[in-house]
Design a protein around this motif. Structure first.
Motif, PDB file in Angstrom:
ATOM      1  N   LYS A  92       0.836  -1.203   0.000  1.00 45.36           N
ATOM      2  CA  LYS A  92       0.000   0.000   0.000  1.00 45.36           C
ATOM      3  C   LYS A  92       0.871   1.253   0.000  1.00 45.36           C
ATOM      4  CE  LYS A  92      -3.757  -2.079   2.652  1.00 45.36           C
ATOM      5  NZ  LYS A  92      -4.585  -1.950   3.845  1.00 45.36           N
ATOM      6  N   GLN A  93       0.269   2.375  -0.357  1.00 46.86           N
ATOM      7  CA  GLN A  93       0.959   3.652  -0.217  1.00 46.86           C
ATOM      8  C   GLN A  93       0.987   3.988   1.276  1.00 46.86           C
ATOM      9  OE1 GLN A  93      -0.942   7.089  -1.989  1.00 46.86           O
ATOM     10  NE2 GLN A  93       1.022   8.120  -2.169  1.00 46.86           N
ATOM     11  N   VAL A  94       2.167   4.361   1.774  1.00 43.80           N
ATOM     12  CA  VAL A  94       2.335   4.602   3.205  1.00 43.80           C
ATOM     13  C   VAL A  94       2.980   5.961   3.437  1.00 43.80           C
ATOM     14  CG1 VAL A  94       3.440   3.776   5.321  1.00 43.80           C
ATOM     15  CG2 VAL A  94       2.592   2.128   3.653  1.00 43.80           C
ATOM     16  N   PHE A  95       2.383   6.732   4.330  1.00 38.06           N
ATOM     17  CA  PHE A  95       2.962   7.984   4.811  1.00 38.06           C
ATOM     18  C   PHE A  95       3.453   7.718   6.230  1.00 38.06           C
ATOM     19  CE2 PHE A  95      -0.168   9.156   1.693  1.00 38.06           C
ATOM     20  CZ  PHE A  95       0.411  10.211   1.005  1.00 38.06           C
ATOM     21  N   VAL A  96       4.657   8.176   6.564  1.00 37.57           N
ATOM     22  CA  VAL A  96       5.205   7.973   7.905  1.00 37.57           C
ATOM     23  C   VAL A  96       5.751   9.286   8.435  1.00 37.57           C
ATOM     24  CG1 VAL A  96       7.053   6.892   9.252  1.00 37.57           C
ATOM     25  CG2 VAL A  96       5.786   5.539   7.593  1.00 37.57           C
ATOM     26  N   SER A  97       5.372   9.603   9.668  1.00 38.73           N
ATOM     27  CA  SER A  97       5.981  10.701  10.416  1.00 38.73           C
ATOM     28  C   SER A  97       6.584  10.079  11.668  1.00 38.73           C
ATOM     29  CB  SER A  97       4.936  11.755  10.781  1.00 38.73           C
ATOM     30  OG  SER A  97       5.555  12.805  11.500  1.00 38.73           O
ATOM     31  N   TYR A  98       7.915  10.076  11.733  1.00 39.21           N
ATOM     32  CA  TYR A  98       8.642   9.431  12.823  1.00 39.21           C
ATOM     33  C   TYR A  98       9.296  10.514  13.660  1.00 39.21           C
ATOM     34  CZ  TYR A  98      11.626   5.937  15.106  1.00 39.21           C
ATOM     35  OH  TYR A  98      12.236   5.121  16.019  1.00 39.21           O
ATOM     36  N   ASN A  99       8.753  10.778  14.844  1.00 37.58           N
ATOM     37  CA  ASN A  99       9.162  11.909  15.666  1.00 37.58           C
ATOM     38  C   ASN A  99       9.816  11.465  16.968  1.00 37.58           C
ATOM     39  OD1 ASN A  99       7.742  14.103  13.989  1.00 37.58           O
ATOM     40  ND2 ASN A  99       6.204  12.538  14.307  1.00 37.58           N
ATOM     41  N   LEU A 100      10.813  10.601  16.834  1.00 39.45           N
ATOM     42  CA  LEU A 100      11.586  10.120  17.970  1.00 39.45           C
ATOM     43  C   LEU A 100      13.057  10.385  17.683  1.00 39.45           C
ATOM     44  CD1 LEU A 100       9.884   6.643  18.514  1.00 39.45           C
ATOM     45  CD2 LEU A 100       9.587   8.681  19.911  1.00 39.45           C
ATOM     46  N   PRO A 101      13.879  10.539  18.730  1.00 42.07           N
ATOM     47  CA  PRO A 101      15.311  10.741  18.491  1.00 42.07           C
ATOM     48  C   PRO A 101      15.922   9.513  17.816  1.00 42.07           C
ATOM     49  CG  PRO A 101      14.843  10.550  20.850  1.00 42.07           C
ATOM     50  CD  PRO A 101      13.536  10.553  20.147  1.00 42.07           C
ATOM     51  N   VAL A 102      16.830   9.739  16.903  1.00 39.78           N
ATOM     52  CA  VAL A 102      17.444   8.661  16.137  1.00 39.78           C
ATOM     53  C   VAL A 102      18.699   8.141  16.844  1.00 39.78           C
ATOM     54  CG1 VAL A 102      18.148   7.997  13.807  1.00 39.78           C
ATOM     55  CG2 VAL A 102      16.647   9.935  14.129  1.00 39.78           C
ATOM     56  N   THR A 103      18.916   8.573  18.066  1.00 35.29           N
ATOM     57  CA  THR A 103      20.149   8.241  18.778  1.00 35.29           C
ATOM     58  C   THR A 103      20.244   6.772  19.179  1.00 35.29           C
ATOM     59  OG1 THR A 103      19.090   8.929  20.831  1.00 35.29           O
ATOM     60  CG2 THR A 103      20.446  10.556  19.697  1.00 35.29           C
ATOM     61  N   ASP A 104      19.143   6.092  19.315  1.00 37.03           N
ATOM     62  CA  ASP A 104      19.168   4.710  19.782  1.00 37.03           C
ATOM     63  C   ASP A 104      18.557   3.780  18.739  1.00 37.03           C
ATOM     64  OD1 ASP A 104      19.163   2.340  21.172  1.00 37.03           O
ATOM     65  OD2 ASP A 104      18.342   3.203  23.016  1.00 37.03           O
ATOM     66  N   SER A 105      19.385   2.962  18.102  1.00 38.31           N
ATOM     67  CA  SER A 105      18.881   2.053  17.078  1.00 38.31           C
ATOM     68  C   SER A 105      18.005   0.960  17.685  1.00 38.31           C
ATOM     69  CB  SER A 105      20.035   1.435  16.294  1.00 38.31           C
ATOM     70  OG  SER A 105      20.855   0.685  17.156  1.00 38.31           O
ATOM     71  N   ASN A 106      18.226   0.641  18.975  1.00 37.71           N
ATOM     72  CA  ASN A 106      17.370  -0.348  19.640  1.00 37.71           C
ATOM     73  C   ASN A 106      15.937   0.153  19.717  1.00 37.71           C
ATOM     74  OD1 ASN A 106      19.409  -2.216  20.087  1.00 37.71           O
ATOM     75  ND2 ASN A 106      19.943  -1.348  22.079  1.00 37.71           N
ATOM     76  N   LEU A 107      15.760   1.451  19.958  1.00 40.13           N
ATOM     77  CA  LEU A 107      14.420   2.027  20.021  1.00 40.13           C
ATOM     78  C   LEU A 107      13.725   1.905  18.668  1.00 40.13           C
ATOM     79  CD1 LEU A 107      12.193   3.500  21.562  1.00 40.13           C
ATOM     80  CD2 LEU A 107      13.302   5.658  20.922  1.00 40.13           C
ATOM     81  N   SER A 108      14.432   2.213  17.598  1.00 39.77           N
ATOM     82  CA  SER A 108      13.853   2.101  16.253  1.00 39.77           C
ATOM     83  C   SER A 108      13.401   0.673  15.964  1.00 39.77           C
ATOM     84  CB  SER A 108      14.864   2.534  15.196  1.00 39.77           C
ATOM     85  OG  SER A 108      15.191   3.882  15.357  1.00 39.77           O
ATOM     86  N   MET A 109      14.215  -0.288  16.363  1.00 41.27           N
ATOM     87  CA  MET A 109      13.867  -1.688  16.150  1.00 41.27           C
ATOM     88  C   MET A 109      12.639  -2.079  16.966  1.00 41.27           C
ATOM     89  SD  MET A 109      16.185  -5.096  16.720  1.00 41.27           S
ATOM     90  CE  MET A 109      16.146  -4.914  18.494  1.00 41.27           C
ATOM     91  N   LEU A 110      12.576  -1.623  18.230  1.00 39.69           N
ATOM     92  CA  LEU A 110      11.420  -1.918  19.082  1.00 39.69           C
ATOM     93  C   LEU A 110      10.150  -1.271  18.534  1.00 39.69           C
ATOM     94  CD1 LEU A 110      13.071  -1.514  22.601  1.00 39.69           C
ATOM     95  CD2 LEU A 110      12.294  -3.653  21.535  1.00 39.69           C
TER      96      LEU A 110
END
Length: 126
Positions: A92-110
């Motif tokens: 599908k067409q997806v729009f994403v707004s990701y408003n978290l700090p990019v400092t922790d890759s573990n957070l992104s994975m979670l």
């Protein structure tokens, strides 16, 4: 349509909204999904901020979906790559707004794992 008149049989679909939250690495992360006709918008953050917006869609010319940043800092590839992976998963067409700090890759994975879990629990909301 004839003579500029709209057909009474025009297809209209409403936008549905789905919210969920999860405590990840000692902070509460909020997720807001707006299901659209043929796609969805996913907002992720801890406070009501829209600091970026990316869009992704399938391409008939490439197996990898197209994605671009519509709003925000182009050095932060998190929203575009997340949108691309979600498009690949959902087609599908997806729009994403990701408003978290990019400092922790573990957070992104979670965060991504939590989104996938919610998609399995409530596929009709995406």
């Amino acid at each position: 349509m004839e003579n500029g008149e709209c057909s009474s049989q025009a297809f209209t679909e409403t936008i549905s909204v789905h919210d969920f939250s999860e405590k990840l690495l000692e902070q509460v992360v909020h997720f807001h999904v707006m299901k659209l006709n043929g796609g969805f918008l996913l907002w992720v953050g801890t406070s009501p901020v829209l600091s970026n917006l990316a869009v992704s869609m399938d391409s008939r010319f490439d197996s990898m979906p197209l994605s671009t940043l519509v709003l925000g800092d182009s050095s932060d590839t998190t929203p575009t790559s997340l949108a691309q992976r979600l498009t690949k998963k959902t087609k599908k067409q997806v729009f994403v707004s990701y408003n978290l700090p990019v400092t922790d890759s573990n957070l992104s994975m979670l965060v991504e794992n939590r989104i996938k879990q919610e998609m399995e629990l409530h596929p009709d909301q995406f």
